[in-house]
Design a protein around this motif. Structure first.
Motif, PDB file in Angstrom:
ATOM      1  N   UNK A 132       0.860  -1.180   0.000  1.00 36.42           N
ATOM      2  CA  UNK A 132       0.000   0.000   0.000  1.00 36.42           C
ATOM      3  C   UNK A 132       0.895   1.227   0.000  1.00 36.42           C
ATOM      4  N   UNK A 133       0.490   2.234  -0.738  1.00 35.33           N
ATOM      5  CA  UNK A 133       1.170   3.528  -0.676  1.00 35.33           C
ATOM      6  C   UNK A 133       0.504   4.280   0.471  1.00 35.33           C
ATOM      7  N   UNK A 134       1.280   4.538   1.510  1.00 30.88           N
ATOM      8  CA  UNK A 134       0.747   5.112   2.740  1.00 30.88           C
ATOM      9  C   UNK A 134       1.442   6.427   3.029  1.00 30.88           C
ATOM     10  N   UNK A 135       0.658   7.453   3.272  1.00 27.83           N
ATOM     11  CA  UNK A 135       1.184   8.774   3.612  1.00 27.83           C
ATOM     12  C   UNK A 135       1.000   8.986   5.117  1.00 27.83           C
ATOM     13  N   UNK A 136       2.035   8.670   5.918  1.00 18.90           N
ATOM     14  CA  UNK A 136       1.879   8.721   7.374  1.00 18.90           C
ATOM     15  C   UNK A 136       1.657  10.117   7.947  1.00 18.90           C
ATOM     16  N   UNK A 137       2.065  11.140   7.217  1.00 20.26           N
ATOM     17  CA  UNK A 137       1.900  12.506   7.740  1.00 20.26           C
ATOM     18  C   UNK A 137       0.601  13.165   7.269  1.00 20.26           C
ATOM     19  N   UNK A 138      -0.135  12.492   6.395  1.00 20.36           N
ATOM     20  CA  UNK A 138      -1.431  13.021   5.962  1.00 20.36           C
ATOM     21  C   UNK A 138      -2.481  12.690   7.015  1.00 20.36           C
ATOM     22  N   UNK A 139      -3.660  13.266   6.860  1.00 21.34           N
ATOM     23  CA  UNK A 139      -4.745  13.023   7.813  1.00 21.34           C
ATOM     24  C   UNK A 139      -6.049  12.844   7.056  1.00 21.34           C
ATOM     25  N   UNK A 140      -7.024  12.276   7.717  1.00 26.90           N
ATOM     26  CA  UNK A 140      -8.337  12.072   7.116  1.00 26.90           C
ATOM     27  C   UNK A 140      -9.401  12.072   8.204  1.00 26.90           C
ATOM     28  N   UNK A 141     -10.615  12.367   7.783  1.00 27.82           N
ATOM     29  CA  UNK A 141     -11.780  12.196   8.640  1.00 27.82           C
ATOM     30  C   UNK A 141     -12.639  11.143   7.963  1.00 27.82           C
ATOM     31  N   UNK A 142     -12.961  10.080   8.675  1.00 24.57           N
ATOM     32  CA  UNK A 142     -13.690   8.957   8.090  1.00 24.57           C
ATOM     33  C   UNK A 142     -15.103   9.377   7.711  1.00 24.57           C
ATOM     34  N   UNK A 143     -15.466   9.067   6.471  1.00 22.39           N
ATOM     35  CA  UNK A 143     -16.819   9.289   5.957  1.00 22.39           C
ATOM     36  C   UNK A 143     -17.279   7.950   5.388  1.00 22.39           C
ATOM     37  N   UNK A 144     -18.245   7.319   6.022  1.00 26.52           N
ATOM     38  CA  UNK A 144     -18.670   5.978   5.596  1.00 26.52           C
ATOM     39  C   UNK A 144     -19.127   5.938   4.143  1.00 26.52           C
ATOM     40  N   UNK A 145     -19.586   7.052   3.629  1.00 25.35           N
ATOM     41  CA  UNK A 145     -20.070   7.068   2.250  1.00 25.35           C
ATOM     42  C   UNK A 145     -18.935   7.134   1.237  1.00 25.35           C
ATOM     43  N   UNK A 146     -17.716   7.364   1.711  1.00 22.33           N
ATOM     44  CA  UNK A 146     -16.559   7.393   0.815  1.00 22.33           C
ATOM     45  C   UNK A 146     -15.699   6.138   0.934  1.00 22.33           C
ATOM     46  N   UNK A 147     -16.067   5.249   1.846  1.00 19.37           N
ATOM     47  CA  UNK A 147     -15.326   4.000   2.000  1.00 19.37           C
ATOM     48  C   UNK A 147     -15.693   3.046   0.873  1.00 19.37           C
ATOM     49  N   UNK A 148     -14.835   2.085   0.632  1.00 20.50           N
ATOM     50  CA  UNK A 148     -15.103   1.083  -0.397  1.00 20.50           C
ATOM     51  C   UNK A 148     -15.856  -0.119   0.152  1.00 20.50           C
ATOM     52  N   UNK A 149     -16.308  -0.027   1.406  1.00 22.52           N
ATOM     53  CA  UNK A 149     -17.124  -1.084   1.981  1.00 22.52           C
ATOM     54  C   UNK A 149     -18.462  -1.117   1.255  1.00 22.52           C
ATOM     55  N   UNK A 150     -19.022  -2.299   1.078  1.00 24.19           N
ATOM     56  CA  UNK A 150     -20.315  -2.432   0.415  1.00 24.19           C
ATOM     57  C   UNK A 150     -21.428  -1.740   1.210  1.00 24.19           C
ATOM     58  N   UNK A 151     -21.353  -1.847   2.540  1.00 23.29           N
ATOM     59  CA  UNK A 151     -22.390  -1.277   3.398  1.00 23.29           C
ATOM     60  C   UNK A 151     -21.829  -0.087   4.173  1.00 23.29           C
ATOM     61  N   UNK A 152     -22.479   1.064   4.064  1.00 23.01           N
ATOM     62  CA  UNK A 152     -21.956   2.294   4.686  1.00 23.01           C
ATOM     63  C   UNK A 152     -22.212   2.369   6.188  1.00 23.01           C
ATOM     64  N   UNK A 153     -21.526   1.493   6.927  1.00 20.05           N
ATOM     65  CA  UNK A 153     -21.640   1.544   8.380  1.00 20.05           C
ATOM     66  C   UNK A 153     -20.259   1.271   8.971  1.00 20.05           C
ATOM     67  N   UNK A 154     -19.871   2.110   9.893  1.00 20.81           N
ATOM     68  CA  UNK A 154     -18.588   1.955  10.565  1.00 20.81           C
ATOM     69  C   UNK A 154     -18.643   2.712  11.887  1.00 20.81           C
ATOM     70  N   UNK A 155     -18.087   2.125  12.947  1.00 21.18           N
ATOM     71  CA  UNK A 155     -18.050   2.857  14.210  1.00 21.18           C
ATOM     72  C   UNK A 155     -17.089   4.044  14.150  1.00 21.18           C
ATOM     73  N   UNK A 156     -16.296   4.116  13.088  1.00 18.49           N
ATOM     74  CA  UNK A 156     -15.299   5.183  12.969  1.00 18.49           C
ATOM     75  C   UNK A 156     -15.796   6.377  12.158  1.00 18.49           C
ATOM     76  N   UNK A 157     -17.047   6.371  11.741  1.00 20.95           N
ATOM     77  CA  UNK A 157     -17.580   7.483  10.952  1.00 20.95           C
ATOM     78  C   UNK A 157     -17.382   8.798  11.714  1.00 20.95           C
ATOM     79  N   UNK A 172      -3.947   5.793   3.190  1.00 22.59           N
ATOM     80  CA  UNK A 172      -3.550   4.877   2.126  1.00 22.59           C
ATOM     81  C   UNK A 172      -4.062   5.482   0.825  1.00 22.59           C
ATOM     82  N   UNK A 173      -3.145   5.802  -0.093  1.00 22.28           N
ATOM     83  CA  UNK A 173      -3.554   6.437  -1.350  1.00 22.28           C
ATOM     84  C   UNK A 173      -3.746   5.442  -2.481  1.00 22.28           C
ATOM     85  N   UNK A 174      -3.109   4.280  -2.403  1.00 19.99           N
ATOM     86  CA  UNK A 174      -3.342   3.219  -3.389  1.00 19.99           C
ATOM     87  C   UNK A 174      -2.865   1.895  -2.814  1.00 19.99           C
TER      88      UNK A 174
END
Length: 198
Positions: free
Chosen positions: A140-165, A173-175
């Motif tokens: 995986x290409x990982x950018x350790x100094x970048x940041x993100x806010x979890x949005x379940x609707x942008x995840x590649x999971x089939x079902x948009x549910x996550x306790x981390x939303x 991880x960029x790729x």
């Protein structure tokens, strides 16, 4: 009894991202996205798990990814008694652990050992777990100094549910590459992994 006469099997110990990053005290009432078995514990338990990783008592961190539909998680009613157990977090695992590890001063190389090298070794997958000659080109290409806010609707999971939303995480991880081919989320590249001809 002499120890050289005792036949012992191999024992391994693993834990999962949710046990290392979430506290029972932070889980809202009825938030069934957090339901898993064993249940998430309090802060003191989380500290013991991190201590176990650092001193080698715990061998590795595994995903324990458990996807579920929103209705099976009983989100509407918030009933932990009937909700599907398990946490959907596969896509977020590295960032979750890196967020907590970075805060604790743990090196990224140690995180990768816990999450890639050790699980592959324990599972007997001798072409997985590291980037080296003769190994599958999984990375995986990982950018350790970048940041993100979890949005379940942008995840590649089939079902948009996550306790981390809505949770802020360090590292992105960029790729992802599987056996040398970039994952495009359109073409299935997975295959059954076997060890020892089983």
């Amino acid at each position: 009894m002499r120890s050289d006469r005792v036949s012992t099997g191999t024992a391994t110990v693993e834990t999962c991202p949710h046990y290392l990053t979430v506290l029972a005290e932070e889980i809202p009432n009825g938030a069934t996205a957090f339901k898993c078995c064993p249940p998430i514990r309090e802060a003191s338990n989380r500290e013991l798990l991190w201590q176990g990783l650092l001193d080698g008592t715990i061998d590795c961190i595994v995903s324990d990814h458990s996807p579920s539909t929103i209705d099976l998680k009983d989100v509407e009613n918030g009933d932990f008694g009937v909700a599907w157990g398990g946490v959907a977090s596969l896509q977020l695992g590295l960032s979750l652990i890196w967020t907590e590890a970075k805060r604790r001063g743990v090196e990224l190389s140690q995180v990768l050992d816990w999450m890639a090298a050790k699980p592959a070794e324990l599972a007997g997958l001798n072409t997985k777990g590291k980037i080296a000659l003769g190994y599958d080109a999984d990375f995986a290409i990982f950018e350790p100094e970048s940041a993100q806010v979890v949005d379940v609707h942008k995840l590649h999971h089939k079902n948009p549910i996550s306790p981390y939303d809505g949770r802020a995480l360090a590292g992105v991880v960029t790729s992802t590459w599987l056996r040398g081919k970039k994952v495009d989320f359109q073409t299935a590249q997975g295959r059954m992994l076997r060890r020892g001809g089983v």
